[in-house]
Design a protein around this motif. Structure first.
Motif, PDB file in Angstrom:
ATOM      1  N   ILE A 149       0.870  -1.176   0.000  1.00  0.00           N
ATOM      2  CA  ILE A 149       0.000   0.000   0.000  1.00  0.00           C
ATOM      3  C   ILE A 149       0.906   1.224   0.000  1.00  0.00           C
ATOM      4  O   ILE A 149       1.812   1.332   0.824  1.00  0.00           O
ATOM      5  CB  ILE A 149      -0.937   0.026   1.219  1.00  0.00           C
ATOM      6  N   ALA A 198      -2.721  -0.219   6.754  1.00  0.00           N
ATOM      7  CA  ALA A 198      -1.809  -1.203   6.169  1.00  0.00           C
ATOM      8  C   ALA A 198      -1.247  -2.131   7.243  1.00  0.00           C
ATOM      9  O   ALA A 198      -1.252  -3.359   7.080  1.00  0.00           O
ATOM     10  CB  ALA A 198      -0.676  -0.498   5.426  1.00  0.00           C
ATOM     11  N   PHE A 203       3.814  -1.198   3.710  1.00  0.00           N
ATOM     12  CA  PHE A 203       3.374   0.178   3.516  1.00  0.00           C
ATOM     13  C   PHE A 203       4.556   1.052   3.128  1.00  0.00           C
ATOM     14  O   PHE A 203       5.664   0.878   3.616  1.00  0.00           O
ATOM     15  CB  PHE A 203       2.747   0.651   4.824  1.00  0.00           C
TER      16      PHE A 203
END
Length: 164
Positions: free
Chosen positions: A8, A88, A95
């Protein structure tokens, strides 16, 4: 097989917390800190990662930016990466934050907060109406537009490199 993201990325603009950072500079922090809670979220690191990104709830003055730099060792400030990092990490997904500087430390942001709703949407007509009666903020709005274009171009290039 269930599809799930491998990474992410919180991508967007950030404000500089030091004079050395210029509009269009890229920030890929090693961690993100929520200024309101002190929670820290580690980021995926690569050779371009460095520094701490601080997430704040509002647009900040120079003095407030300097306080964040001192309190958290931050290099830049944004308004959303800590929330993305929280989601996340809670989901067990790696992340990363990729930000570009859109406003330098000395830039006094026009009073935009009153025109952004809880969903982050800007009410442009209200902003235009407000600005039309306050020509003293026009130069800052013009500079913000120019800076946003520079930052957007730099961000697009950095995301191309990161995502590859």
């Amino acid at each position: 097989e269930r599809f799930g993201p491998e990474l992410i990325i919180s991508a967007g603009f950030a404000g500089a917390l030091h004079n050395e950072s210029k509009v269009g500079d890229t920030v890929r922090p090693t961690s993100v800190v929520d200024a309101s809670s002190g929670e820290k979220y580690e980021c995926v690191r690569d050779s371009g990662s460095s520094g701490v990104l601080v997430t704040a709830a509002t647009v900040l003055s120079r003095k407030a930016k300097e306080e964040l730099a001192a309190n958290f060792g931050g290099v830049a400030v944004d308004m959303e990466a800590a929330v993305v990092g929280e989601v996340a990490h809670a989901s067990g997904i790696p992340f990363m934050a990729v930000k570009t500087i859109s406003d330098g430390l000395n830039f006094e942001m026009p009073p935009l907060g009153r025109f952004v709703d809880a969903d982050g949407q800007v009410h442009l007509l209200k902003l235009i109406g407000y600005a039309a009666l306050r020509p003293q903020i026009w130069p800052a709005l013009v500079e913000l537009r120019r800076n946003s274009r520079t930052a957007a171009e730099a961000l697009a290039g950095e995301l191309e490199r990161v995502i590859g």
